[in-house]
Design a protein around this motif. Structure first.
Motif, PDB file in Angstrom:
ATOM      1  N   TYR A  74      80.899  46.851  27.201  1.00 12.35           N
ATOM      2  CA  TYR A  74      79.832  46.959  28.026  1.00 12.35           C
ATOM      3  C   TYR A  74      79.605  46.132  29.133  1.00 12.35           C
ATOM      4  O   TYR A  74      79.036  45.072  28.818  1.00 12.35           O
ATOM      5  CB  TYR A  74      78.428  47.400  27.081  1.00 12.35           C
ATOM      6  N   VAL A  75      79.984  46.353  30.280  1.00 15.64           N
ATOM      7  CA  VAL A  75      79.540  45.482  31.536  1.00 15.64           C
ATOM      8  C   VAL A  75      78.606  46.101  32.437  1.00 15.64           C
ATOM      9  O   VAL A  75      78.531  47.278  32.481  1.00 15.64           O
ATOM     10  CB  VAL A  75      80.863  45.056  32.171  1.00 15.64           C
ATOM     11  N   TYR A  76      77.888  45.409  33.039  1.00 14.18           N
ATOM     12  CA  TYR A  76      76.888  45.636  33.857  1.00 14.18           C
ATOM     13  C   TYR A  76      76.467  44.524  34.827  1.00 14.18           C
ATOM     14  O   TYR A  76      76.813  43.455  34.828  1.00 14.18           O
ATOM     15  CB  TYR A  76      75.686  46.309  33.540  1.00 14.18           C
ATOM     16  N   LEU A  77      76.269  45.125  36.246  1.00 13.17           N
ATOM     17  CA  LEU A  77      76.077  43.943  37.212  1.00 13.17           C
ATOM     18  C   LEU A  77      74.505  43.541  37.240  1.00 13.17           C
ATOM     19  O   LEU A  77      73.825  44.655  37.348  1.00 13.17           O
ATOM     20  CB  LEU A  77      76.583  44.457  38.489  1.00 13.17           C
ATOM     21  N   ILE A  78      74.264  42.521  37.195  1.00 17.30           N
ATOM     22  CA  ILE A  78      72.668  42.034  37.235  1.00 17.30           C
ATOM     23  C   ILE A  78      72.466  41.307  38.620  1.00 17.30           C
ATOM     24  O   ILE A  78      73.416  40.341  39.063  1.00 17.30           O
ATOM     25  CB  ILE A  78      72.409  41.365  36.043  1.00 17.30           C
ATOM     26  N   TYR A  79      71.466  41.491  39.253  1.00 14.25           N
ATOM     27  CA  TYR A  79      70.826  41.088  40.454  1.00 14.25           C
ATOM     28  C   TYR A  79      71.991  41.103  41.437  1.00 14.25           C
ATOM     29  O   TYR A  79      72.035  40.082  42.315  1.00 14.25           O
ATOM     30  CB  TYR A  79      70.501  39.245  40.151  1.00 14.25           C
ATOM     31  N   GLY A  80      72.627  42.027  41.467  1.00 12.86           N
ATOM     32  CA  GLY A  80      73.810  42.129  42.454  1.00 12.86           C
ATOM     33  C   GLY A  80      75.006  41.430  42.668  1.00 12.86           C
ATOM     34  O   GLY A  80      75.562  41.368  43.394  1.00 12.86           O
ATOM     35  N   MET A  81      75.016  40.364  41.408  1.00 13.16           N
ATOM     36  CA  MET A  81      76.053  39.308  41.558  1.00 13.16           C
ATOM     37  C   MET A  81      76.508  38.835  40.093  1.00 13.16           C
ATOM     38  O   MET A  81      77.764  38.285  40.263  1.00 13.16           O
ATOM     39  CB  MET A  81      75.658  38.173  42.464  1.00 13.16           C
ATOM     40  N   TYR A  82      75.998  39.136  39.061  1.00 13.14           N
ATOM     41  CA  TYR A  82      76.637  38.707  37.847  1.00 13.14           C
ATOM     42  C   TYR A  82      77.116  39.859  37.086  1.00 13.14           C
ATOM     43  O   TYR A  82      76.136  40.679  36.596  1.00 13.14           O
ATOM     44  CB  TYR A  82      75.847  37.598  37.267  1.00 13.14           C
ATOM     45  N   GLY A 110      76.081  34.880  33.229  1.00 18.72           N
ATOM     46  CA  GLY A 110      76.741  34.903  34.568  1.00 18.72           C
ATOM     47  C   GLY A 110      77.991  34.090  34.694  1.00 18.72           C
ATOM     48  O   GLY A 110      79.003  34.687  35.471  1.00 18.72           O
ATOM     49  N   LYS A 111      78.033  33.094  34.105  1.00 13.38           N
ATOM     50  CA  LYS A 111      79.143  32.056  34.382  1.00 13.38           C
ATOM     51  C   LYS A 111      80.326  32.632  33.361  1.00 13.38           C
ATOM     52  O   LYS A 111      81.417  32.158  33.906  1.00 13.38           O
ATOM     53  CB  LYS A 111      78.918  30.563  34.028  1.00 13.38           C
ATOM     54  N   VAL A 112      80.119  33.240  32.467  1.00  8.89           N
ATOM     55  CA  VAL A 112      81.119  33.705  31.507  1.00  8.89           C
ATOM     56  C   VAL A 112      81.774  34.869  32.231  1.00  8.89           C
ATOM     57  O   VAL A 112      83.109  35.017  32.387  1.00  8.89           O
ATOM     58  CB  VAL A 112      80.571  34.143  30.023  1.00  8.89           C
ATOM     59  N   GLY A 113      81.048  35.807  32.842  1.00 11.66           N
ATOM     60  CA  GLY A 113      81.528  36.869  33.475  1.00 11.66           C
ATOM     61  C   GLY A 113      82.406  36.337  34.792  1.00 11.66           C
ATOM     62  O   GLY A 113      83.518  37.067  35.022  1.00 11.66           O
ATOM     63  N   ARG A 114      81.953  35.377  35.501  1.00 15.10           N
ATOM     64  CA  ARG A 114      82.680  34.885  36.664  1.00 15.10           C
ATOM     65  C   ARG A 114      84.130  34.176  35.983  1.00 15.10           C
ATOM     66  O   ARG A 114      84.971  34.412  36.631  1.00 15.10           O
ATOM     67  CB  ARG A 114      81.881  33.636  37.324  1.00 15.10           C
ATOM     68  N   LYS A 120      83.680  45.716  36.999  1.00 13.50           N
ATOM     69  CA  LYS A 120      83.223  47.102  36.491  1.00 13.50           C
ATOM     70  C   LYS A 120      84.523  47.792  35.686  1.00 13.50           C
ATOM     71  O   LYS A 120      84.097  48.714  35.019  1.00 13.50           O
ATOM     72  CB  LYS A 120      82.855  48.117  37.563  1.00 13.50           C
ATOM     73  N   SER A 121      85.792  47.353  36.070  1.00 18.28           N
ATOM     74  CA  SER A 121      86.949  47.950  35.424  1.00 18.28           C
ATOM     75  C   SER A 121      86.964  47.718  33.965  1.00 18.28           C
ATOM     76  O   SER A 121      87.787  48.351  33.162  1.00 18.28           O
ATOM     77  CB  SER A 121      88.170  47.407  36.043  1.00 18.28           C
ATOM     78  N   PHE A 122      86.295  46.758  33.503  1.00 22.01           N
ATOM     79  CA  PHE A 122      86.395  46.458  32.246  1.00 22.01           C
ATOM     80  C   PHE A 122      85.148  47.519  31.181  1.00 22.01           C
ATOM     81  O   PHE A 122      85.115  47.506  30.073  1.00 22.01           O
ATOM     82  CB  PHE A 122      85.890  44.955  31.831  1.00 22.01           C
ATOM     83  N   TYR A 123      84.426  48.280  31.970  1.00 22.28           N
ATOM     84  CA  TYR A 123      83.560  49.255  31.197  1.00 22.28           C
ATOM     85  C   TYR A 123      84.094  50.092  30.468  1.00 22.28           C
ATOM     86  O   TYR A 123      85.257  50.633  31.060  1.00 22.28           O
ATOM     87  CB  TYR A 123      82.667  49.940  32.250  1.00 22.28           C
ATOM     88  N   GLY A 124      83.935  49.868  29.008  1.00 24.08           N
ATOM     89  CA  GLY A 124      84.516  50.786  28.230  1.00 24.08           C
ATOM     90  C   GLY A 124      85.914  50.372  27.621  1.00 24.08           C
ATOM     91  O   GLY A 124      86.769  50.900  26.878  1.00 24.08           O
ATOM     92  N   GLU A 125      86.347  49.173  28.051  1.00 25.71           N
ATOM     93  CA  GLU A 125      87.585  48.445  27.416  1.00 25.71           C
ATOM     94  C   GLU A 125      87.345  48.618  25.876  1.00 25.71           C
ATOM     95  O   GLU A 125      86.251  47.985  25.435  1.00 25.71           O
ATOM     96  CB  GLU A 125      87.739  46.868  27.910  1.00 25.71           C
ATOM     97  N   ASP A 126      88.726  48.799  25.120  1.00 27.07           N
ATOM     98  CA  ASP A 126      88.524  48.575  23.627  1.00 27.07           C
ATOM     99  C   ASP A 126      89.087  47.460  23.323  1.00 27.07           C
ATOM    100  O   ASP A 126      90.232  47.135  23.457  1.00 27.07           O
ATOM    101  CB  ASP A 126      89.250  49.952  23.424  1.00 27.07           C
ATOM    102  N   LEU A 127      88.331  46.346  22.409  1.00 28.82           N
ATOM    103  CA  LEU A 127      88.772  45.322  22.245  1.00 28.82           C
ATOM    104  C   LEU A 127      89.771  45.275  20.993  1.00 28.82           C
ATOM    105  O   LEU A 127      90.349  44.371  20.847  1.00 28.82           O
ATOM    106  CB  LEU A 127      87.626  44.455  22.005  1.00 28.82           C
ATOM    107  N   VAL A 128      89.687  46.545  20.621  1.00 26.75           N
ATOM    108  CA  VAL A 128      90.753  46.529  19.299  1.00 26.75           C
ATOM    109  C   VAL A 128      92.227  46.885  19.912  1.00 26.75           C
ATOM    110  O   VAL A 128      92.965  46.328  19.070  1.00 26.75           O
ATOM    111  CB  VAL A 128      90.551  47.717  18.551  1.00 26.75           C
ATOM    112  N   LYS A 129      92.172  47.319  21.069  1.00 27.02           N
ATOM    113  CA  LYS A 129      93.589  47.441  21.620  1.00 27.02           C
ATOM    114  C   LYS A 129      93.924  47.007  22.966  1.00 27.02           C
ATOM    115  O   LYS A 129      95.169  46.871  23.407  1.00 27.02           O
ATOM    116  CB  LYS A 129      93.760  49.052  21.910  1.00 27.02           C
ATOM    117  N   SER A 130      93.028  46.377  23.769  1.00 32.36           N
ATOM    118  CA  SER A 130      93.174  45.699  25.185  1.00 32.36           C
ATOM    119  C   SER A 130      94.242  44.882  25.127  1.00 32.36           C
ATOM    120  O   SER A 130      94.358  44.094  24.151  1.00 32.36           O
ATOM    121  CB  SER A 130      91.890  45.265  25.644  1.00 32.36           C
ATOM    122  N   SER A 131      95.094  44.984  26.338  1.00 30.28           N
ATOM    123  CA  SER A 131      96.041  43.808  26.448  1.00 30.28           C
ATOM    124  C   SER A 131      95.402  42.832  27.592  1.00 30.28           C
ATOM    125  O   SER A 131      96.275  41.834  27.851  1.00 30.28           O
ATOM    126  CB  SER A 131      97.256  44.272  27.049  1.00 30.28           C
TER     127      SER A 131
END
Length: 175
Positions: A74-82, A110-114, A120-131
């Motif tokens: 689950y990813v989301y953008l906070i304060y328009g930048m992180y 915020g630093k981890v995301g950066r 946004k492309s990571f929204y829904g990524e499946d950690l069991v299968k992701s490459s």
DNA sequence: AGCAAGATCGGT
DNA sequence: CCGATCTTGCTG
């Protein structure tokens, strides 16, 4: 050889997964190679009743993936930048999640995301299968301490006081 | 359609 | 302490 946690690991409660994540490896593969980090700080969000959670108002466009079952991102953008990186936990329709707040050398979500080039492309990524993004068990220190969660003044005292932020215990520098 | 607020960070 | 920067969700 890194061993990836399977679905059942992510299907546990967020408070359980959160503490289990301390000391685990987080891998990120990009065009320039694969980087690995050790998770040092996380926070658990426990469902619709948790007034600090994005799920507190029920299912919406933004938080829908929280209802999809453990192991999704689950990813989301906070304060328009992180970009905030979260791992969904629990079963389908039980919207729990763990926010990754820090990895070795980088304190703050915020630093981890950066650092991991999360978007946004990571929204829904499946950690069991992701490459391109996955976890692995490790032999690193897993001792942790707990504190209340950060930045949730809107949640009210009861939920604000829950000790659901988990921090790796720093090994002594000298003795 | 418009608006307020946000699971933050870095610089004053 | 304040501004950056923009998506989301609620209101009308």
């Amino acid at each position: 050889m890194p061993v990836r946690p399977e679905r059942s690991f992510f299907e546990q409660d967020a408070t359980v997964v959160a503490q289990e994540l301390i000391g685990k490896m987080l891998f990120r593969k990009t065009a320039s190679g694969t980087a690995s980090y050790i998770i040092t700080e996380v926070e658990a969000y426990m469902g619709e009743e948790d007034q600090a959670s994005h799920a507190r108002f029920g299912k919406t466009t933004r938080n829908a993936i929280m209802y999809a079952g453990g192991g999704h991102v689950y990813v989301y953008l906070i304060y328009g930048m992180y970009w905030m990186l979260n791992i969904v936990t629990g079963r389908v329709n039980d919207p729990q999640a763990v926010l990754i707040r820090g990895v070795t050398g980088y304190e703050g979500p915020g630093k981890v995301g950066r650092l991991l080039s999360i978007d946004k492309s990571f929204y829904g990524e499946d950690l069991v299968k992701s490459s391109r993004l996955w976890l692995a068990h490790s032999n690193h220190q897993t001792a942790f301490v707990q504190t209340p969660r950060v930045g949730i003044d809107y949640a009210g005292e009861f939920w604000k006081s829950k000790p659901w932020r988990y921090l790796m215990v720093q090994p002594p520098q000298n003795f």
